[in-house]
Design a protein around this motif. Structure first.
Motif, short mmCIF file in Angstrom:
data_model
loop_
_atom_site.label_atom_id
_atom_site.label_comp_id
_atom_site.label_asym_id
_atom_site.label_seq_id
_atom_site.Cartn_x
_atom_site.Cartn_y
_atom_site.Cartn_z
N ILE A 28 -0.92 6.95 1.83
CA ILE A 28 -2.16 6.16 0.35
C ILE A 28 -2.74 5.27 0.90
O ILE A 28 -1.79 4.47 0.97
N SER A 29 -4.00 4.58 1.17
CA SER A 29 -4.17 3.60 1.73
C SER A 29 -4.12 2.12 0.42
O SER A 29 -3.78 3.22 -0.44
N LYS A 30 -3.90 0.83 1.35
CA LYS A 30 -3.83 -0.45 0.58
C LYS A 30 -5.15 0.24 -0.37
O LYS A 30 -4.31 -0.29 -1.96
N GLU A 31 -6.03 -0.02 -0.32
CA GLU A 31 -6.64 -0.25 -1.11
C GLU A 31 -7.62 1.06 -2.11
O GLU A 31 -7.43 0.51 -3.55
N ASP A 32 -6.97 2.84 -1.92
CA ASP A 32 -6.90 2.78 -2.56
C ASP A 32 -5.45 3.31 -3.96
O ASP A 32 -5.93 3.43 -4.55
N LEU A 33 -4.59 2.44 -4.03
CA LEU A 33 -3.18 2.43 -4.48
C LEU A 33 -3.08 1.65 -4.53
O LEU A 33 -3.31 1.40 -6.42
N ALA A 34 -4.69 0.18 -4.69
CA ALA A 34 -4.35 -0.87 -5.22
C ALA A 34 -5.42 -0.36 -6.89
O ALA A 34 -5.53 -0.20 -8.30
N GLU A 35 -6.44 0.61 -6.39
CA GLU A 35 -6.99 1.73 -7.22
C GLU A 35 -6.28 2.20 -8.33
O GLU A 35 -6.46 2.10 -9.97
N ALA A 36 -5.25 2.56 -7.87
CA ALA A 36 -4.77 4.08 -8.06
C ALA A 36 -3.68 3.08 -9.21
O ALA A 36 -3.38 3.58 -10.72
N ASP A 37 -3.36 1.39 -8.73
CA ASP A 37 -2.79 1.50 -9.89
C ASP A 37 -3.26 0.43 -11.40
O ASP A 37 -2.63 0.17 -12.41
N ARG A 38 -4.84 0.29 -11.21
CA ARG A 38 -5.72 0.05 -11.64
C ARG A 38 -5.44 1.14 -12.85
O ARG A 38 -5.31 1.17 -14.23
N TYR A 39 -5.73 2.53 -12.45
CA TYR A 39 -6.02 3.16 -13.09
C TYR A 39 -4.81 3.50 -13.43
O TYR A 39 -3.97 3.34 -15.04
N GLY A 40 -3.53 3.53 -13.65
CA GLY A 40 -2.06 3.36 -13.76
C GLY A 40 -2.05 2.12 -14.73
O GLY A 40 -1.12 2.78 -16.49
N SER A 41 -2.52 0.92 -15.15
CA SER A 41 -1.88 -0.17 -15.73
C SER A 41 -3.15 0.58 -17.28
O SER A 41 -2.50 0.45 -18.69
N ILE A 42 -4.43 1.21 -17.20
CA ILE A 42 -5.10 1.49 -18.13
C ILE A 42 -4.32 3.07 -18.65
O ILE A 42 -3.91 2.59 -20.51
N MET A 43 -3.76 3.45 -18.15
CA MET A 43 -3.13 4.46 -18.76
C MET A 43 -1.88 3.99 -19.32
O MET A 43 -0.97 4.16 -20.18
N GLY A 44 -1.35 2.93 -18.82
CA GLY A 44 -0.02 2.07 -19.54
C GLY A 44 -0.29 1.81 -20.65
O GLY A 44 0.46 1.59 -21.47
N GLU A 45 -1.20 1.02 -20.62
CA GLU A 45 -2.33 0.08 -22.04
C GLU A 45 -2.06 1.34 -23.34
O GLU A 45 -1.82 0.42 -24.28
N LYS A 46 -2.70 2.62 -22.46
CA LYS A 46 -3.65 3.73 -23.68
C LYS A 46 -1.55 4.12 -24.16
O LYS A 46 -1.53 3.92 -25.78
#
Length: 142
Positions: A28-46
């Motif tokens: 996974i590219s660094k850019e895509d991984l950063a965006e995936a981590d952002r989505y993961g963070s949202i899921m974690g907060e929910k």
């Protein structure tokens, strides 16, 4: 709650296909991984909000008696020392399918499992990665 059908498209580089049988988290590219981590963070907060509303079955889970299917946990963040809640990401590995199913990386985890699990970890919860093995159905639900 169930995120299995959502998927994180930014992680598609990590899933195995006939032409990429060794795909993994590091593809996974660094850019895509950063965006995936952002989505993961949202899921974690929910997930944390759901748990904070009095989820009564939260507690420690000993999974040592379950069969370990994955080869490794590449990309998974370290578990928090004192998690606010203990959680798990349950997965299915289809032994009769190439790569364990059309959504798997070479280690046997779903291609976007790490961002989902890491989102929970970043929210202060633990997240164990486990596989459901139908021969161990009763043990899985103990």
């Amino acid at each position: 709650f169930n995120c299995s059908c959502v998927g994180i498209s930014k992680c598609l580089a990590a899933y195995c296909k006939d032409d990429t049988p060794n795909a993994c988290y590091t593809d996974i590219s660094k850019e895509d991984l950063a965006e995936a981590d952002r989505y993961g963070s949202i899921m974690g907060e929910k997930a944390l909000k759901i748990m904070d509303t009095g989820f009564s079955s939260a507690g420690p889970v000993d999974i040592s008696s379950l069969t370990r299917v994955a080869k490794d946990d590449l990309g998974l963040y370290p578990q928090p020392g004192k998690p606010s809640f203990k959680g798990a990401l349950a997965q299915i590995y289809v032994r009769t399918q190439p790569f364990g199913g059309s959504d798997k990386s070479r280690n046997g985890h779903r291609y976007d499992s790490m961002p989902f699990a890491n989102g929970m970890i970043m929210a202060g919860m633990s997240c164990q990665l486990i596989h459901y093995v139908h021969q161990e159905h009763d043990k899985f639900f103990e």
